[in-house]
Design an enzyme around this catalytic site. Structure first.
Site, PDB file in Angstrom:
ATOM      1  N   CYS B  78       0.832  -1.205   0.000  1.00 49.55           N
ATOM      2  CA  CYS B  78       0.000   0.000   0.000  1.00 49.55           C
ATOM      3  C   CYS B  78       0.868   1.258   0.000  1.00 49.55           C
ATOM      4  O   CYS B  78       1.707   1.449   0.879  1.00 49.55           O
ATOM      5  CB  CYS B  78      -0.912   0.040   1.221  1.00 49.55           C
ATOM      6  SG  CYS B  78      -1.732   1.633   1.415  1.00 49.55           S
ATOM      7  N   VAL B  79       0.636   2.125  -0.961  1.00 39.44           N
ATOM      8  CA  VAL B  79       1.495   3.307  -1.120  1.00 39.44           C
ATOM      9  C   VAL B  79       1.378   4.259   0.069  1.00 39.44           C
ATOM     10  O   VAL B  79       2.387   4.783   0.556  1.00 39.44           O
ATOM     11  CB  VAL B  79       1.220   4.025  -2.461  1.00 39.44           C
ATOM     12  CG1 VAL B  79      -0.207   4.545  -2.554  1.00 39.44           C
ATOM     13  CG2 VAL B  79       2.207   5.153  -2.684  1.00 39.44           C
TER      14      VAL B  79
END
Lengths: 135, 130
Positions: B78-79
């Protein structure tokens, strides 16, 4: 991706102390764009996430509790709160934020989002879900 | 059956990452499909290419990377969770003016929509966390 699934986000932790509550909310908000049938559950210390009058000035963290008030605007209208979790902590529904959504089918009438359920009732709702994300 | 796996804890401190890995490996060996493994919360730390566990211990990042290579697994970090914790790939480092990057090439960075899509596409989403 035309089929709609029932997504439930289960919030089990206090809003501060760990990052789970904040990052769970980030998933909920992104997920709202996918037009699924979404509900949230608040159990254990998770019920503290939607308590009225949160003040984080003493701990130097961002108070993100206002975001829960915006959930109705994202068409997230089902917030299940487990009665036993409230009672075990000496809380009642009056200690929680007044969270509502506007029903556009009924002239934008404001309706409560919080659904108080027993542990057994919540288990039943959970069993009817397609996807349960636990935080 | 088609699975999406969510990993919510980092390596070593919690058994979560090991359990997720063992489950994923077992599912694949049984012939099931794993649509995606999504790393969230401290789980993003599983993707560091700079970890140096002792020689006689398991290297969780390498275990994931080897499994991904063998089964063409989609390992997604997840960025937002990654940026918060200083986990960057080369592109993100460049874009944010940082002088180094630490994501193992077996993993890719993407958004939370990939987790929701995983929930929609899979028969079961299995969450590994505390």
């Amino acid at each position: 991706m035309s089929d709609i699934k029932k997504f439930m986000y289960v919030n089990r932790k206090a809003p501060y102390g760990t990052v789970y509550a904040l990052e769970s909310l980030e998933v909920v908000l992104i997920g709202a764009a996918f037009d699924q049938d979404v509900s949230l559950a608040f159990v254990d210390d998770g019920v503290y996430q939607i308590m009225e009058g949160q003040d984080t000035t003493g701990i130097g963290m961002k108070n993100f509790s206002a975001t829960y008030r915006a959930l109705g605007d994202y068409e997230i209208t089902k917030l299940y709160v487990e009665k036993e979790s409230l009672e075990a902590r000496g809380l009642s529904v009056e200690d929680l934020m007044e969270l509502t959504w506007e029903d556009e089918d009924e002239d934008y009438e404001e309706k409560p989002s919080i659904i108080l359920v027993s542990s057994a009732e919540l288990a039943e709702v959970m069993a009817g879900q397609d996807v349960v994300l636990s935080f | 059956m088609k699975f999406t796996i969510q990993v919510n804890e980092g390596p070593y401190q919690h058994q979560t990452a090991d359990s997720a890995y063992q489950f994923t490996k077992a599912a694949l060996e049984k012939g099931h499909e794993v649509f995606r493994v999504f790393f969230y919360h401290d789980g993003v730390n599983n993707a560091t290419r700079l970890g140096l566990p002792p020689q006689d211990d398991r290297n969780i990042t390498k275990l994931w990377a080897d499994l991904a290579e063998k089964y063409k697994l989609d390992l997604v970090v997840c960025v937002a969770a990654a940026q918060r914790r200083g986990m960057l790939d080369e592109n993100e480092a460049k874009r944010n003016g940082k002088d180094s990057h630490n994501i193992h090439p077996a993993f890719r960075i993407s958004g939370l929509g990939q987790l929701i899509e995983g929930g929609i596409q899979a028969d079961r989403l299995v969450v590994f966390g505390d």
